[in-house]
Design an enzyme around this catalytic site. Structure first.
Site, PDB file in Angstrom:
ATOM      1  N   GLY A  10      46.958 -60.893 -38.394  1.00  0.00           N
ATOM      2  CA  GLY A  10      45.538 -61.187 -38.546  1.00  0.00           C
ATOM      3  C   GLY A  10      44.760 -60.759 -37.320  1.00  0.00           C
ATOM      4  N   ALA A  11      44.677 -59.464 -37.095  1.00  0.00           N
ATOM      5  CA  ALA A  11      44.052 -58.965 -35.863  1.00  0.00           C
ATOM      6  C   ALA A  11      42.542 -58.922 -36.004  1.00  0.00           C
ATOM      7  CB  ALA A  11      44.603 -57.586 -35.503  1.00  0.00           C
ATOM      8  N   GLY A  15      43.031 -62.009 -32.268  1.00  0.00           N
ATOM      9  CA  GLY A  15      44.245 -61.223 -32.470  1.00  0.00           C
ATOM     10  C   GLY A  15      44.161 -59.842 -31.863  1.00  0.00           C
ATOM     11  N   LYS A 207      39.714 -79.387 -27.023  1.00  0.00           N
ATOM     12  CA  LYS A 207      38.927 -78.228 -27.443  1.00  0.00           C
ATOM     13  C   LYS A 207      37.949 -78.595 -28.553  1.00  0.00           C
ATOM     14  CE  LYS A 207      38.819 -73.448 -28.811  1.00  0.00           C
ATOM     15  NZ  LYS A 207      39.468 -72.286 -29.428  1.00  0.00           N
TER      16      LYS A 207
END
Length: 328
Positions: A10-11, A15, A207
């Site tokens: 999943g770039a 990514g 976060k």
């Protein structure tokens, strides 16, 4: 080939950052799973990384939209967003080597949250509706990840990085395992500062103090962090959401005040004026959003523990409506 096989699954923005760093560092055995024009650009002219400090381009020798053509992978760095994970469960399960590990670099509460907790509970219906991830990938093969790294794909094949990065990686059971330590060393060696956490759930909550107010309010207003901070009413709304997140975490046994002051966290987030949060990027591109992992599951936890969340209870249905409109 020497060394482990590593796949970036999943770039997108994060990514692509990870892939660019690993490839530039000469880490062997790196494959990238992406799609569409971004994949085509990487195949044709490589992947370009830009920040205020540097710019470089790397070739991407193995890039595909079909993970089934790849051999079993020792390490899968999963950077898909939470809504896209359940449909990808089968592909992820087939991609992992029998003793492989998947590190999930996600925003919000992860699908594996209940794994290893004394009270148990199994999969979370909001995040893994049919338990596909729980059954097929298996939480025992998962590592948790927290990413403090603003990135954006500004054109196919080009990722920009807006500030300093920090990656935190940890076992769901809080252990200090060789596989978690190895990933920390791999990331750090490639120029991505990484920390080993023995309390990854607390890191996830910390976060969320930034993400839970920042992403939804950015998506609804389309204002930068700096502009939202300058609006007293929006700033107060953000503080209230952060307070409800902290109250929910405390009810589950995570006292965030021991680690950070919520107001200080909000002021820090307001300095990130040049970055567009991931949910705003999704809205601008007409994509499904991460609302359930950021606010939906927080509300579900709160209701289980009778914690009032009046602001989340108003904002969440509006965001769910926005998400439905985007999915259409």
């Amino acid at each position: 080939m020497t060394g482990p096989r590593i796949c970036i699954f999943g770039a997108g923005a994060v990514g692509s950052h990870v892939a660019a760093r690993l490839l530039r560092a000469g880490i062997p055995g790196v494959a990238v799973v992406a799609r569409g024009p971004h994949l085509a650009a990487m195949r044709e002219r490589g992947l370009t990384f830009r920040s205020s400090r540097e710019e470089f381009r790397v070739a991407v020798p193995v890039a595909t939209d079909d993970p089934s053509i790849l051999p079993p992978q020792d390490i899968v760095v999963v950077t898909l967003k939470a809504p896209a994970l359940p449909p990808a469960a089968g592909a992820l399960a087939r991609l992992l080597a029998p003793d492989g590990v998947a590190v999930f670099l996600l925003n919000g509460i992860p699908w594996w949250w209940n794994y290893g907790l004394r009270e148990g509970g199994g999969p979370l219906p909001l995040l893994d509706p049919d338990a596909a991830l729980w059954r097929q990938v298996g939480p025992a093969r998962a590592l948790g990840g927290v990413v403090m790294s603003p990135n954006e794909i500004v054109e196919p094949g080009v990722v920009i990085h807006g500030a300093h990065s920090r990656f935190t990686i940890g076992e769901p059971d809080g252990g200090d395992s060789p596989r978690a330590r190895g990933l920390v060393e791999l990331f750090t060696a490639a120029g991505m500062p990484a920390l080993l956490s023995t309390d990854i759930r607390t890191d996830i909550w910390l976060k969320l103090l930034v993400n839970a107010p920042g992403n939804p309010l950015a998506a609804l207003t389309r204002l930068s962090a700096k502009d939202r901070a300058a609006d007293p009413e929006l700033a107060e709304l953000g503080r209230r959401i952060a307070g409800e997140v902290a109250d929910t975490a405390r009810a589950l046994g995570y006292d965030l005040t021991q680690h950070v002051d919520a107001d200080d966290t909000m002021r820090w987030a307001a300095t990130r004026s040049e970055t567009r949060p991931s949910m705003l990027q999704d809205v601008l591109h007409g994509r499904a959003t991460e609302i359930e992992c950021l606010l939906g599951q927080v509300q579900a936890f709160a209701r289980e523990r009778s914690v009032p969340t009046p602001v989340i209870d108003i904002v969440l249905p509006i965001l769910r409506g926005l998400d439905r409109s985007l999915r259409r």
